[in-house]
Each structure stands twice: as structure tokens, then as C-alpha cells.
Design a protein around this motif. Structure first.
Motif, short mmCIF file in Angstrom:
data_model
loop_
_atom_site.label_atom_id
_atom_site.label_comp_id
_atom_site.label_asym_id
_atom_site.label_seq_id
_atom_site.Cartn_x
_atom_site.Cartn_y
_atom_site.Cartn_z
N SER A 85 0.04 -1.99 -1.79
CA SER A 85 -0.16 -1.05 -2.89
C SER A 85 0.72 -1.47 -4.05
O SER A 85 1.84 -1.95 -3.85
N PRO A 142 -6.20 -4.35 -2.32
CA PRO A 142 -5.01 -3.53 -2.54
C PRO A 142 -5.36 -2.10 -2.93
O PRO A 142 -6.46 -1.82 -3.42
N ASP A 143 -4.42 -1.20 -2.72
CA ASP A 143 -4.50 0.16 -3.24
C ASP A 143 -3.72 0.18 -4.55
O ASP A 143 -2.56 -0.24 -4.61
N TRP A 144 -4.36 0.70 -5.58
CA TRP A 144 -3.71 0.75 -6.90
C TRP A 144 -3.09 2.13 -7.10
O TRP A 144 -3.76 3.15 -6.86
N THR A 145 -1.85 2.17 -7.51
CA THR A 145 -1.14 3.43 -7.74
C THR A 145 -1.05 3.71 -9.23
O THR A 145 -0.83 2.79 -10.02
N SER A 204 4.22 -3.83 0.46
CA SER A 204 3.28 -4.60 1.27
C SER A 204 3.69 -4.60 2.73
O SER A 204 4.87 -4.47 3.08
#
Length: 657
Positions: free
Chosen positions: A508, A428-431, A445
Motif C-alpha cells: 500500500s 497495490p492498494d492506493w491510500t 509492504s
């Protein structure tokens, strides 16, 4: 730079690869069994011949040649036993490898019945969770049989089980998860090394030297401190035995009178009797300590090799500080297991291996005949225990740190298998919350799927939950996929937080804590109705959201399935709206599902909801009977269909008119 599994040549799926390994392993095991059978025949023949020759020599008075031949055959038997021992060890190792391969294969096929649940359940009982974590774990099938834990886990020890279970049920923290993901990427390509790691971890986890028992022993008081006379007696016995043997030898060459030799023989016999009684009556606790601290030399060597697996993280740990910030787990593991110049796990296990080599005289078939006189005349076990307790005194403070780090390494190895086996899954991309916390609190997603479903039956959807101030309202008929979608969100958050890849094309999310009300049960023993049980659960969800409201770096993500079914429709609309109002005020994001279409008509709920639905298709079969099918695809808007009455008809409970 290590290539990811996705960039490597992976022509065959993981299940096919594991099946090939099983076949090759079965052939190797069959070859070892054939060799073992041949050695068994040789041992039997040599031993039988030795007994026969010695008996004939004794009763037939054959003299020195007979004794030489007889004892020569007996020596040949011992040599055969020594040569056979590595084959037996290889057979046990190969059998353990087979079990590991079968476990890997069962996971990839989601064959839950083929996975060992009884042993896993016993180890999961040692996991301590807060009440809200237990609720989430139950609702989302995070732990237990047919769970995310069973799918992910390749851990073999109790401490590894606890670590992985806590990762899957804990807060999905961006910094911590990113550090774990870096390690997973590093470990995934090392298939052969990981496979051996799984086998060794399973071996030590099944033995008496499991890390939990080892840690408890390392913190206990010295046994010899309470039995100080035993080392004194062991030294006295050794001196007396040495003198007695020398006197008997001197008597044979005529230097010492026979009467003195008889006294020496009596002393030796007395020492043997006394030490046999001490061994039988008093040394049970000592042997228990041996079984925990050094079950065998192989077990200690297994730990040395397991700890050394941290070397595979060296590329990621280079340049990191030795300070252990939450996200710098790689540098921490490398330091504790390998780099600490005085108290590293590698150094400690190397020292323990030297002690284990002395203790292995007792447990090895090839050296047991040497152990017997040493124990009978000099209490060898006491001397080994002295060295073992000296080791304990030196390293006791570090042992818990070693195994905490090992638990992390074992959990990372499990996640690496997930990454290797699922090349189409993504990290995942972490925000970050940033300046606009409300708008950044979004779970977004593409192609999100349920990770516990087999690949050929999984249906994926694009799911967005958030930003804060909004709710994803999922409507639809019974069995249409609403609950599965909610669980897909929760399970992938759990995977992301653990540091694993997620079952999606893209995902994300911010740092997230899950709160759920999906699988609620009444409690008749305590007089708690289903409705009251659900209210208590919703109160817990709101309380978690309030607790997280003060944590600007983490968002509460709630998942509520068919909530407040135990009341009439109008009151339900009002109650659901009030619950959501509390959650929205806390800045939480989340999704709720319902088949009550009137709930979607509530104005206040409409104003904050993104409404989607799942639906069914009813078509007649060749006989004209209606068949209901579901595509499990998420569509915008309120569900246009219901199916409760149709389902009644399908199962034969329709109207009798």
C-alpha cells in the motif's frame, strides 16, 4: 467479469509455456519452408520451359501452337508465383512470431544478453526526461540494459517505447495508475491476442512506417501542391495512351491506316520514355512517402488490427463518460481508436487501406506486371499520391491523437504480460491523504522483492517507509543487501505507478514521486569532485521534496545510499542530519542506507529513525578457510557486525603480520 490469470489453470510456468510455443513454431516454419522450396522448383521449371519453348518457337518458326504453349507456361509461372506469395508472407510472419516468443522467454528468465538492446537503445534516445527523472532512472535501473524497462517492455514502436518509459519514470499517481491497472487486468487473460499484437507492433516498428515517421508525414505540406503540373501531365498521358492503344487496335483490324498507327506507336513509345524519366528522376520523394504512409498493404492492415485491440477494453469502458479525466484512460482509448464517428483511428485506417490497395500494385509481385503499363502510360503513382494526400488532408489533425492512444495501448499490453507471467505478484492498494496527511504518507509492504532478480534467487522482506517525520535507516555490512533493498522499494513504486502488479505479497502506498541519490559520479572534465557531485544530487532531492510539499495529494519518497562518503565521520553525521532535517520539514518520507554504524548513534537521527540492518555469517569451510554468506533478510536494530577487514583477507589483502 473476466477471470484474472491467477484464477485460470496455469499448470506450467510462463517460461515453459513460451518454450513450448517456440518448439511448435519451429515445426510450422519448417513445414512452410518445405512448401516454399517445392514452389521454387515449380517456378524454376515453368520459367525455364517457357523460355525454351518461346526461343524454339521464335528461331524454329513453330507458329501459333508454339506461342500458345510458351505463353501458357509463362502464365503458369505467374500463377505459381501468386500462389507462392502467401507462403512467403506466412514464413515472414512466423519468423516474426519466433522473435516475439524468444523475447518473452528471455524476459521471464532475466536473460538480458538475449534481449535486443541495440534497437531498444536507439528508440530510448527519443525519450525526453527532466534531470531529476534521469537521476532516478540511472540510480534504480529503470531504463537501459538489464533494466526494469527491458524486463517489462514488449513494445515494438518508438511511440510505445516513449510511453512506457515515461510511465516508469513519472509520478506514481493513484488515480492514473488505477485506471491503467484496470486495463491490465482486462488484457492479461488474452494471451493469443496479445501475442499477435506484439508481433504486429514489432513488424510496424521495424519498418519504414513507424508511428513517428507516419505522424511527421501527416503534418507535412502537400508534395503535389509544389508540383501541380504532374497531375495535369498524368491525365494528359493517360488520355494520349488510351487513344494510341485504340488506334493501334483499329489499325490491326484495318480501320486506321498504317501511317496513323505508326504515329500512335511513336506517341506511346514517347509516353513510356517520358514517364520513365519522370519516375526515375522526380518520383523518389513520392516513393519515400509511400514507404512511410503505407509501407505495404499488410502494414496498413496491421495498424487496423492493432487499433482494433481497444475493443478488448470495451467491458471496462462501458458506462464511462467520453470526457477524459486523468484516471479514465480506458474510455479515452476506446473513443479515440474506435468510437469517434468521424475521426476514429479505425475509420481512418479503413480509408487508408483503400488507398494502400491501389499503391500495393507496385509492391506486390503478383500485380507488378499490371503496375508497369499503368505507370509507364498513365503515371499511376501520381494518382495514388492524389488519393493519399486527400486522406492526409482529412485526417492530419487526428493522427497524433491516434498514435498517442496507441502508445498507451502498447504500454498496457506490455504490463499485461508482466501480470500474466507473475501470478504471485499483486496490484497495490492506493491510500488517500485524507484528513491526516502526515500519518497516511506510508509505503507499507509485505514480502517485497527486487523484480529484476530471478525468482529462485530473490529474497523478500517486509518493508515500511514512513509516515512523514520518520526515516528508515538501513545499516549493515558491505554486500549485505542494503542497496538492493532500496532499489526494491524504488522499482516497485515505478511498477505501481505504471499500473503494473508489484513484486510483493501486499503493498500500500500513496501517490508518490521518487527522488534518489544512489549512483553518484564525479565529473573531472567540469572539475566536480565526487563530494560536490553528491551535494548537488542531494540538493536536487531536497528541491523535489520542497516542490512536492505544496502538492497535498502526492508525497516525495527519497532513497539515499551511503550518502556523503567523501568527508570524515563526524562531519558526515552532522551533514546527513541536516539533509534529513530539510526532507522531514517538507513532509517527505524515505530510507537511507549506511555501513557507518556511528551514524546510527547521532541522537537527532535516532529520534526520527526506524533502524534496521542486514548482516553476514562467517563460517569455516571444509579446509578451515572462512567463508562469508548473506541471508539478505532485514532485521530490527543496528547491525551488530562489520566485514570490511574480513573481505580484505578473503581477497588476499589482509594484514601481513
Amino acid at each position: 467479469m473476466v477471470d484474472s490469470p491467477q484464477t485460470q489453470a496455469m499448470a506450467e510456468p510462463a517460461a515453459d509455456r513460451y518454450q513450448s510455443l517456440l518448439q511448435a513454431s519451429a515445426e510450422r516454419l519448417e513445414g512452410l519452408r518445405s512448401r516454399d522450396a517445392r514452389f521454387a522448383m515449380i517456378r524454376l521449371a515453368l520459367f525455364g520451359a517457357a523460355v525454351a519453348v518461346l526461343a524454339v518457337t521464335y528461331f524454329g518458326h513453330l507458329g501459333t501452337p508454339g506461342w500458345i504453349v510458351g505463353f501458357g507456361l509463362l502464365g503458369g509461372f505467374l500463377v505459381a508465383a501468386i500462389l507462392n506469395e502467401p507462403i512467403r508472407d506466412a514464413m515472414a510472419e512466423q519468423a516474426q512470431a519466433n522473435k516475439v516468443t524468444e523475447r518473452l522467454l528471455a524476459r521471464t528468465r532475466r536473460d538480458w544478453d538475449a534481449l535486443d538492446w541495440k534497437t531498444t537503445r536507439a528508440k530510448l534516445k527519443t525519450v525526453e526526461l527532466e534531470e531529476h527523472q534521469k537521476d532516478v532512472a540511472d540510480d534504480l535501473d529503470l531504463l537501459g540494459k538489464s533494466s526494469l524497462f527491458q524486463f517489462v517492455s514488449m513494445v515494438g514502436t518508438t511511440i510505445g517505447v516513449r510511453t512506457l518509459a515515461n510511465w516508469l519514470t513519472g509520478v506514481a499517481d493513484a488515480s492514473v495508475a488505477s485506471g491503467r491497472s484496470a486495463a491490465v487486468r482486462r488484457l492479461a487473460p488474452r494471451r493469443e491476442e496479445r501475442f499477435r499484437f506484439y508481433s504486429l507492433a514489432a513488424h510496424v516498428g521495424e519498418g519504414t512506417g513507424d508511428p513517428d515517421e507516419f505522424i511527421r508525414w501527416s503534418q507535412r505540406d502537400s508534395w503535389l501542391e509544389k508540383n501541380r503540373w504532374l497531375p495535369v501531365w498524368a491525365n494528359t498521358s493517360a488520355v494520349a495512351a488510351t487513344v494510341s492503344v485504340l488506334v493501334l487496335i483499329a489499325s490491326r483490324i484495318g480501320v486506321v491506316p498504317t501511317s496513323v498507327a505508326q504515329i500512335a506507336l511513336a506517341v506511346a513509345i514517347g509516353l513510356v520514355v517520358i514517364n520513365a524519366v519522370i519516375t526515375t528522376v522526380m518520383l523518389g520523394p513520392v516513393h519515400q512517402i509511400f514507404s512511410i504512409a503505407m509501407a505495404s498493404r499488410q502494414s496498413v492492415d496491421a495498424y487496423r488490427e492493432l487499433f482494433s485491440a481497444a475493443e478488448w477494453l470495451e467491458g471496462e469502458a462501458d458506462g464511462r463518460s467520453k470526457g477524459h479525466s486523468p484516471g479514465d484512460r480506458l474510455g479515452h482509448l476506446h473513443h479515440v481508436l474506435l468510437d469517434d464517428p468521424e475521426q476514429s483511428a479505425r475509420l481512418g485506417m479503413h480509408a487508408l487501406a483503400r488507398v494502400a490497395s491501389l499503391g500495393s500494385l507496385r509492391s506486390s509481385a503478383s500485380t507488378f506486371l499490371l503496375y508497369l503499363p499503368l505507370q509507364a502510360l498513365a503515371l499511376w503513382d501520381i494518382r495514388v499520391l492524389q488519393k493519399l494526400e486527400a486522406w492526409q488532408k482529412t485526417y492530419s489533425e487526428s493522427v497524433p491523437r491516434w498514435f498517442d492512444a496507441f502508445g498507451e495501448l502498447e504500454a498496457l499490453m506490455s504490463l499485461a504480460a508482466v501480470y500474466d507471467e507473475n501470478p504471485d505478484w499483486v496490484f497495490p492498494d492506493w491510500t488517500d491523504a485524507g484528513a491526516d496527511e502526515l500519518q497516511s504518507a506510508v509505503f507499507r509492504s509485505v514480502g517485497l522483492g527486487h523484480p529484476l532478480l530471478p525468482n529462485d534467487s530473490r529474497v523478500c522482506n517486509d518493508v515500511t517507509v514512513g509516515p512523514a517525520g520518520t526515516v528508515l535507516l538501513v545499516t549493515g555490512s558491505n554486500m549485505s543487501g542494503k542497496s538492493t533493498m532500496l532499489r526494491s522499494v524504488g522499482l516497485n513504486v515505478a511498477l505501481a505507478g505504471a499500473g503494473a502488479p508489484v513484486c510483493a505479497t501486499a503493498l500500500s502506498l500513496p501517490s508518490t514521486e521518487l527522488a534518489t541519490s544512489i549512483r553518484v559520479r564525479d565529473n573531472l572534465a567540469e572539475g566536480v569532485s565526487f563530494y560536490m557531485a553528491e551535494l548537488h544530487r542531494l540538493k536536487g532531492v531536497v528541491d523535489r521534496a520542497r516542490a512536492m510539499a505544496s502538492n497535498k495529494g502526492c508525497v516525495s519518497l527519497f532513497l539515499l545510499d551511503e550518502i556523503l562518503q567523501g568527508t570524515n565521520s563526524r562531519e558526515r553525521q552532522i551533514a546527513v542530519t541536516q539533509v534529513l532535517r530539510h526532507l522531514i520539514e517538507c513532509g517527505a518520507i524515505g530510507a537511507i542506507s549506511t555501513h557507518d554504524l556511528e551514524l546510527a548513534d547521532e541522537p537527532e537521527l535516532q529520534a526520527v529513525s526506524e533502524i534496521v540492518h542486514f548482516r553476514e555469517t562467517i563460517t569455516p569451510d571444509a579446509s578451515g578457510n572462512e567463508q562469508m554468506t548473506f541471508d539478505y533478510q532485514m532485521h530490527s536494530g543496528v547491525s551488530p557486525t562489520t566485514n570490511a577487514l574480513r573481505l580484505l583477507e578473503i581477497v588476499g589483502l589482509g594484514s601481513s603480520d
